[in-house]
Design an enzyme around this catalytic site. Structure first.
Site, PDB file in Angstrom:
ATOM      1  NE  ARG A 188      -5.028   2.881   4.476  1.00 44.58           N
ATOM      2  CZ  ARG A 188      -4.417   2.908   3.292  1.00 44.58           C
ATOM      3  NH1 ARG A 188      -4.036   4.058   2.777  1.00 44.58           N
ATOM      4  NH2 ARG A 188      -4.185   1.803   2.632  1.00 44.58           N
TER       5      ARG A 188
ATOM      6  NE  ARG B 206      -0.724   4.529   5.820  1.00 36.40           N
ATOM      7  CZ  ARG B 206      -0.556   4.063   4.581  1.00 36.40           C
ATOM      8  NH1 ARG B 206      -0.135   4.867   3.629  1.00 36.40           N
ATOM      9  NH2 ARG B 206      -0.810   2.799   4.306  1.00 36.40           N
TER      10      ARG B 206
ATOM     11  CE  LYS C  23       0.736   2.882  -4.446  1.00 35.41           C
ATOM     12  NZ  LYS C  23       1.121   2.082  -3.274  1.00 35.41           N
TER      13      LYS C  23
ATOM     14  NE  ARG D 100      -2.469  -2.339  -4.685  1.00 34.26           N
ATOM     15  CZ  ARG D 100      -2.812  -1.175  -4.139  1.00 34.26           C
ATOM     16  NH1 ARG D 100      -3.532  -0.324  -4.798  1.00 34.26           N
ATOM     17  NH2 ARG D 100      -2.413  -0.875  -2.920  1.00 34.26           N
TER      18      ARG D 100
HETATM   19  P1  AMP Z   1      -4.153   1.714  -1.325  1.00 30.41           P
HETATM   20  O1  AMP Z   1      -4.867   2.855  -0.711  1.00 30.41           O
HETATM   21  O2  AMP Z   1      -3.665   1.998  -2.720  1.00 30.41           O
HETATM   22  O3  AMP Z   1      -3.098   1.125  -0.433  1.00 30.41           O
HETATM   23  O4  AMP Z   1      -5.275   0.552  -1.515  1.00 30.41           O
HETATM   24  C1  AMP Z   1      -5.963   0.020  -0.398  1.00 30.41           C
HETATM   25  C2  AMP Z   1      -6.606  -1.309  -0.731  1.00 30.41           C
HETATM   26  O5  AMP Z   1      -7.542  -1.158  -1.818  1.00 30.41           O
HETATM   27  C3  AMP Z   1      -5.654  -2.397  -1.211  1.00 30.41           C
HETATM   28  O6  AMP Z   1      -5.015  -3.049  -0.129  1.00 30.41           O
HETATM   29  C4  AMP Z   1      -6.639  -3.318  -1.927  1.00 30.41           C
HETATM   30  O7  AMP Z   1      -7.439  -4.053  -1.025  1.00 30.41           O
HETATM   31  C5  AMP Z   1      -7.557  -2.320  -2.628  1.00 30.41           C
HETATM   32  N1  AMP Z   1      -7.044  -1.947  -3.966  1.00 30.41           N
HETATM   33  C6  AMP Z   1      -6.690  -0.703  -4.389  1.00 30.41           C
HETATM   34  N2  AMP Z   1      -6.295  -0.720  -5.677  1.00 30.41           N
HETATM   35  C7  AMP Z   1      -6.384  -2.014  -6.081  1.00 30.41           C
HETATM   36  C8  AMP Z   1      -6.096  -2.705  -7.294  1.00 30.41           C
HETATM   37  N3  AMP Z   1      -5.630  -2.043  -8.372  1.00 30.41           N
HETATM   38  N4  AMP Z   1      -6.304  -4.029  -7.338  1.00 30.41           N
HETATM   39  C9  AMP Z   1      -6.803  -4.716  -6.276  1.00 30.41           C
HETATM   40  N5  AMP Z   1      -7.073  -4.131  -5.102  1.00 30.41           N
HETATM   41  C10 AMP Z   1      -6.882  -2.799  -4.987  1.00 30.41           C
END
Ligand code: AMP
Length: 212
Positions: free
Chosen positions: A155, A122, A13, A88
């Site tokens: 990460r 990653r 994404k 989400r």
């Molecule tokens: P990502 O980089 O999109 O994988 O997001 C990393 C982390 O940020 C996720 O595992 C959640 O802990 C938090 N996060 C990001 N977007 C959301 C969302 N829309 N709702 C809840 N937690 C989020």
């Protein structure tokens, strides 16, 4: 163009969203990036969300929704935006819909086994943000960024325990959005197992069918 990129963790994404944003000349908003920036700058928001990210849990709906809606209300998004990682959950999608709507939702499909392999391989550059994968897209010199030579890191939420939890959270809370947007006839599917350039072409031909 108001777009949402939906898909499991490590579906690509983020990579696709930044390429599409550049191609269309519209901003890319990643809630994950916003949270990581706040954590590294030790802001109030960063302190609140840190443990959720570290453990692979979703940040509570009210917090995320407020962050995104505030950002959209304050910025100049007349040409549109690409959201990556928000909404989400169904409650997030419903709150968002009270103020904004998407033109299209792109669902990047990737199976669980590939998700786990991509997460475990990653590596990211803490300096310039470049993303590598030791299995699929290794850096030229082991452990070093091709662009700025910085030592690559994993990460924190890519550790196996947090990764499993993120996948579980995805299945339970995020996957229902596929049906939610399908019912609104907004959902378009792309095969996320293809090489990134092909996934990009597939997305462009969906959002911009006249140019392809
Ligand atoms: P990502 O980089 O999109 O994988 O997001 C990393 C982390 O940020 C996720 O595992 C959640 O802990 C938090 N996060 C990001 N977007 C959301 C969302 N829309 N709702 C809840 N937690 C989020």
């Amino acid at each position: 163009m108001k777009l949402l990129l939906l898909g499991p963790p490590a579906s690509g994404k983020g990579t696709q969203a930044s390429k599409i944003a550049e191609y269309l000349g519209i901003p890319h908003i990643s809630t994950g990036d916003i949270f990581r920036e706040n954590i590294s700058m030790k802001t109030e928001l960063g302190k609140i969300v840190k443990s959720y990210l570290d453990n692979g849990e979703l940040v509570p709906d009210e917090i995320v929704t407020r962050v995104v809606v505030d950002k959209l209300d304050k910025g100049d998004y007349r040409k549109g935006f690409i959201l990556d990682g928000f909404p989400r959950t169904i409650p997030q999608a419903k709150s968002f819909q009270r103020n904004y709507e998407f033109d299209q939702v792109i669902y990047i499909e990737v199976d669980d086994e590939t998700v786990m392999k991509r997460i475990s391989g990653r590596r990211v550059c803490p300096n310039c943000g470049a993303v590598y994968n030791v299995y699929f897209n290794p850096p030229r010199y082991k452990g070093r960024c091709d662009i700025c030579s910085q030592q690559l890191i994993t990460r924190k939420d890519d550790n196996p325990e947090a990764a499993k939890k993120r996948l579980r959270e995805y299945k339970e809370k995020t996957e229902p959005l596929v049906e939610f947007y399908d019912k609104q006839n907004l959902l378009r599917r792309v095969n996320g197992l293809k090489p990134p350039e092909e996934v990009f072409d597939d997305i462009i031909s969906i959002i911009n069918p006249t140019t392809h």
